[in-house]
Design a protein around this motif. Structure first.
Motif, PDB file in Angstrom:
ATOM      1  N   LEU A 127      54.497 -88.306 -92.191  1.00  0.00           N
ATOM      2  CA  LEU A 127      55.594 -87.726 -92.955  1.00  0.00           C
ATOM      3  C   LEU A 127      56.885 -88.513 -92.736  1.00  0.00           C
ATOM      4  O   LEU A 127      57.608 -88.826 -93.684  1.00  0.00           O
ATOM      5  N   ALA A 128      57.182 -88.853 -91.467  1.00  0.00           N
ATOM      6  CA  ALA A 128      58.399 -89.620 -91.174  1.00  0.00           C
ATOM      7  C   ALA A 128      58.352 -90.995 -91.835  1.00  0.00           C
ATOM      8  O   ALA A 128      59.364 -91.489 -92.357  1.00  0.00           O
ATOM      9  N   GLY A 129      57.168 -91.624 -91.837  1.00  0.00           N
ATOM     10  CA  GLY A 129      57.037 -92.929 -92.480  1.00  0.00           C
ATOM     11  C   GLY A 129      57.264 -92.861 -93.974  1.00  0.00           C
ATOM     12  O   GLY A 129      57.940 -93.729 -94.552  1.00  0.00           O
ATOM     13  N   ASP A 130      56.742 -91.810 -94.628  1.00  0.00           N
ATOM     14  CA  ASP A 130      56.930 -91.659 -96.079  1.00  0.00           C
ATOM     15  C   ASP A 130      58.407 -91.452 -96.426  1.00  0.00           C
ATOM     16  O   ASP A 130      58.928 -92.061 -97.379  1.00  0.00           O
ATOM     17  N   VAL A 131      59.081 -90.594 -95.669  1.00  0.00           N
ATOM     18  CA  VAL A 131      60.493 -90.322 -95.958  1.00  0.00           C
ATOM     19  C   VAL A 131      61.338 -91.567 -95.728  1.00  0.00           C
ATOM     20  O   VAL A 131      62.236 -91.900 -96.521  1.00  0.00           O
TER      21      VAL A 131
ATOM     22  N   THR B  59      49.625 -91.174 -84.827  1.00  0.00           N
ATOM     23  CA  THR B  59      49.475 -89.833 -85.423  1.00  0.00           C
ATOM     24  C   THR B  59      50.154 -88.806 -84.521  1.00  0.00           C
ATOM     25  O   THR B  59      50.183 -88.964 -83.301  1.00  0.00           O
ATOM     26  N   CYS B  60      50.671 -87.793 -85.156  1.00  0.00           N
ATOM     27  CA  CYS B  60      51.297 -86.689 -84.404  1.00  0.00           C
ATOM     28  C   CYS B  60      51.133 -85.429 -85.258  1.00  0.00           C
ATOM     29  O   CYS B  60      51.978 -85.120 -86.106  1.00  0.00           O
ATOM     30  N   VAL B  61      50.026 -84.734 -85.041  1.00  0.00           N
ATOM     31  CA  VAL B  61      49.664 -83.600 -85.890  1.00  0.00           C
ATOM     32  C   VAL B  61      50.196 -82.307 -85.262  1.00  0.00           C
ATOM     33  O   VAL B  61      49.986 -82.041 -84.073  1.00  0.00           O
TER      34      VAL B  61
ATOM     35  N   THR C 112      58.689 -87.925 -80.576  1.00  0.00           N
ATOM     36  CA  THR C 112      58.115 -87.808 -79.223  1.00  0.00           C
ATOM     37  C   THR C 112      57.426 -86.468 -79.082  1.00  0.00           C
ATOM     38  O   THR C 112      57.765 -85.497 -79.768  1.00  0.00           O
ATOM     39  N   ARG C 113      56.493 -86.440 -78.139  1.00  0.00           N
ATOM     40  CA  ARG C 113      55.743 -85.199 -77.916  1.00  0.00           C
ATOM     41  C   ARG C 113      55.735 -84.894 -76.424  1.00  0.00           C
ATOM     42  O   ARG C 113      55.402 -85.765 -75.613  1.00  0.00           O
TER      43      ARG C 113
END
Length: 416
Positions: free
Chosen positions: A282-286, A304-306, A338-339
């Protein structure tokens, strides 16, 4: 010192128990004298009778076993000061008429009585505090009863004030439309009424807020139609002044963006179903969509960060943060993902002028703008408010701060 309801109840109960304790002690002193005197007279008289019998049989040595002293001459004696001691002597005179009695000593007093029979002299019997055993037992009973009453009263007071503290802690949320927390079933009827009244007030706040948001959304939707016609008319009949045209196009775009913010704020995604969302993608698309308009963005994220969330609402939140940074900040623009244990943080940062410190704490509230410190752009003040609401829907928060050396960072935290 805070004058809490619990403290006041505790002081009231402690004062009441203290008053009862003092009253009990006074009553015990008054009513216990007669019983103490009779018990003491009976005990001493019994020992004197036994001593007389031993002397009659000539068994003087056995007096020591009764803790009785036999002497040829008795002390001069003294006049007793305590009324209870005088009463004891009067009682013994009544029990042994015609026999002389004296008392000697203070703390360890001894009653002396003249002997009868073949062994002349005096018998000394210790006077061991005629009131002490009864008074001590009664006082101990009163003190233990006071402790039990205080403990029970403290437990009751705590059960009364605990629901009040819960309702007080929820007051801020009630003002915002959140329902107050449930209180124990055994709570007082008045407290349950208070909780019901707060729940109704919160429901009214939610309904009023929802109506206002729907009105803003409807108004914004209706405004966008004439804005589209203005934009089309501007294209067909372009002014000769290129600067005027550019300014008019910018104003129309700003009004259209404000309408979009109003609609997004009203449609906050609360009814959207949750699903698995890859925040890295999502961050890459935006970032790619924003870069297509001329502003390069760097994305620092794992492959990936689901997370579990509302896909459209999360995309709207990230887009708002990115557009806010592009419009009011300065490059370099960075999205950092970050996670950590229990949460995921998506930070959008820029290196602009930041926000005035006195406005920083108010950002995220509806209709509060930090544009004066960031740029001269027109805004609605609802972009960050929408992001904050979406963060709360996902069990997270929106953190806003100025960066050291200049810049601004907005951190969307999502709970897991």
């Amino acid at each position: 010192m805070k004058r809490t309801l619990f403290a006041r109840l505790a002081w009231l109960l402690a004062g009441t128990v203290g008053l009862v304790l003092i009253t009990g002690i006074v009553v015990l002193r008054i009513t216990g004298d007669g019983a103490a005197r009779d018990l003491t007279v009976h005990t001493i008289a019994t020992r004197i009778i036994a001593a007389d019998a031993l002397l009659k049989h000539g068994d003087v040595a056995a007096l020591a076993a009764l803790d009785i002293t036999h002497a040829q001459d008795a002390p001069v004696g003294r006049t007793p000061v305590l009324p209870v001691v005088r009463d004891v002597l009067d009682g013994l005179r009544g029990a042994f008429p015609g026999r002389e009695l004296r008392i000697d000593g203070t703390q360890h007093a001894t009653v002396w009585i003249a002997t009868q029979g073949p062994a002349p002299g005096w018998l000394g019997v210790a006077l061991n505090g005629p009131r002490v055993p009864i008074f001590r037992a009664g006082l101990l009973t009163i003190i233990l009863a006071a402790v039990v009453v205080l403990a029970a009263a403290a437990f009751y007071a705590r059960s009364l004030t605990a629901p009040l503290r819960q309702l007080a802690a929820s007051a801020h949320g009630v003002v915002g439309g959140e329902a107050p927390p449930p209180i124990p079933r055994h709570a007082a009827y008045e407290l349950r009424e208070l909780r019901s009244a707060l729940a109704l007030a919160a429901a009214d706040v939610r309904a009023s807020r929802r109506e206002r948001e729907l009105m803003l959304a409807a108004l914004s939707h209706d405004i966008r139609t004439p804005l589209a016609r203005l934009r089309l008319g501007l294209e067909l009949a372009a002014p000769a002044d290129e600067g005027l045209r550019t300014g008019m196009e910018a104003d129309i775009a700003a009004l259209d963006a404000m309408c979009e913010h109003f609609i997004a704020f009203a449609r906050d995604g609360r009814d959207e179903a949750s699903a698995a969302v890859d925040l890295s993608a999502l961050a890459g698309d935006v970032a790619a969509a924003e870069a297509a308009h001329g502003e390069p963005w760097e994305v620092r994220a794992p492959p990936t960060c689901v997370v579990r969330g509302k896909p459209l609402a999360l995309r709207r939140a990230v887009e708002n943060l990115v557009r806010n940074a592009t419009r009011h900040g300065a490059p370099p623009f960075v999205i950092t993902l970050t996670r950590e244990a229990g949460s995921t943080q998506l930070e959008v940062s820029d290196r602009g002028h930041g926000v005035a410190p006195d406005l920083l704490g108010q950002l995220g509230d509806a209709f509060v703008q930090g544009n004066a410190a960031r740029s001269n752009a027109i805004g609605s003040g609802l972009g960050l408010a929408s992001v904050k609401r979406i963060a709360e829907q996902h069990g997270g928060t929106l953190g806003l701060r100025n960066l050291p050396g200049g810049g601004f960072a907005a951190t969307l935290s999502i709970g897991e």
